[in-house]
Design a protein around this motif. Structure first.
Motif, short mmCIF file in Angstrom:
data_model
loop_
_atom_site.label_atom_id
_atom_site.label_comp_id
_atom_site.label_asym_id
_atom_site.label_seq_id
_atom_site.Cartn_x
_atom_site.Cartn_y
_atom_site.Cartn_z
N SER A 58 0.93 -1.29 0.17
CA SER A 58 0.25 -0.03 0.05
C SER A 58 0.97 1.42 -0.07
O SER A 58 0.35 2.44 0.03
N THR A 59 2.06 1.10 -0.06
CA THR A 59 3.01 2.14 0.14
C THR A 59 3.98 2.23 -1.10
O THR A 59 4.37 1.04 -1.47
N PRO A 60 4.49 3.21 -1.58
CA PRO A 60 5.29 3.43 -2.55
C PRO A 60 6.79 2.90 -2.21
O PRO A 60 7.09 2.65 -0.99
N MET A 61 7.73 2.63 -3.18
CA MET A 61 9.13 2.31 -3.04
C MET A 61 9.77 3.42 -2.40
O MET A 61 9.69 4.33 -2.69
N LYS A 62 10.73 2.74 -1.49
CA LYS A 62 11.56 3.82 -0.92
C LYS A 62 12.97 3.33 -1.13
O LYS A 62 13.56 2.18 -0.54
N PHE A 63 13.88 4.15 -1.46
CA PHE A 63 15.35 3.77 -1.80
C PHE A 63 15.98 3.03 -0.46
O PHE A 63 15.95 3.80 0.74
N GLY A 64 16.58 2.31 -0.61
CA GLY A 64 17.25 1.54 0.49
C GLY A 64 16.48 0.96 1.72
O GLY A 64 17.19 0.48 2.76
N VAL A 65 15.17 0.91 1.45
CA VAL A 65 14.35 0.31 2.68
C VAL A 65 13.94 -0.97 2.28
O VAL A 65 13.40 -1.23 1.39
N ILE A 109 18.76 -3.42 -4.55
CA ILE A 109 19.39 -4.76 -4.75
C ILE A 109 20.93 -4.21 -4.50
O ILE A 109 21.74 -4.72 -3.65
N VAL A 110 21.23 -3.05 -4.92
CA VAL A 110 22.71 -2.30 -4.95
C VAL A 110 22.42 -0.77 -4.62
O VAL A 110 21.65 -0.19 -5.51
N PRO A 111 22.81 -0.33 -3.41
CA PRO A 111 23.69 -0.79 -2.47
C PRO A 111 22.75 -1.79 -1.76
O PRO A 111 21.63 -1.62 -1.23
#
Length: 205
Positions: A58-65, A109-111
């Motif tokens: 239900s929530t958007p993608m967050k970088f590194g989370v 996936i990276v980092p």
């Protein structure tokens, strides 16, 4: 067919300096991945399934989370991309068998989120299973092995994915079953790892 199957791309791009690798696992991440990519200073590689994908989150993608889809201390399950939806088909079988799974979904996936993986592995009883739509060589499973080894974490690791072969052309459902990374393969792996009987662990030749 085989020429259109990107099953070694993570391994290749992990070796490129300063590269960021993102992978979407549902519709909400498809909708938000370009905003994440645009916010990153540097080259970004995005893995995305070309067919229809479900809405799991239900929530958007967050970088590194890292998304935590379930909590448990028997084993850690790490999935990415389309394998997250596939793995959720085993949830009922795990619950019925009394197997408590800490399920982590990776979209960055990276980092690689080594600290999150190591902390989860330290607290689990039996080990770690990685399930990915990629060769088991050089992908998320390999990154997990590296993280555990560098941290000195002695946990058994099972990698489910394409077993170092050129896959032939067929439907997705057929291929994930043929190469051993569908939900029944996950159940078999969990049964092997924990030593517990789990319904749905269909035996293969």
């Amino acid at each position: 067919g085989v020429t259109h199957q990107a099953i070694d791309d993570v391994a290749l791009f992990r070796a490129v300096p300063n590269m960021t690798i993102l992978e979407v696992g549902d519709a909400s991440e498809v909708e938000s991945v370009m905003d994440v990519a645009e916010s990153i200073d540097g080259p970004v590689y995005v893995r995305m399934w070309r067919g229809q994908v479900p809405r799991l989150f239900s929530t958007p993608m967050k970088f590194g989370v890292v998304r935590v889809l379930s909590e448990g201390t028997d084993f850690v399950l790490i999935t990415s991309g389309i394998c997250t939806e596939e793995s959720l088909k085993a949830r009922r079988s795990f619950k019925a068998a009394g197997v408590a799974v800490k399920h982590l979904h990776l979209s960055t996936i990276v980092p690689f989120p080594s600290n999150v993986i190591v902390k989860a592995a330290e607290k689990c009883k039996y080990g770690v299973i990685v399930m990915e739509n990629h060769s088991i060589i050089g992908g998320v499973g390999s990154a997990t092995a590296e993280a555990l080894a560098e941290a000195g974490i002695g946990r058994k690791l099972i990698r489910l994915g394409v077993p170092g072969v050129y896959a032939h052309g067929a439907s997705c459902d057929y291929l994930v079953a043929e190469y051993g990374f569908d939900f029944t393969a996950l159940i078999r792996a969990a049964q092997s790892l924990t030593g517990k009987q789990i319904a749905g662990a269909v035996e293969t030749e």
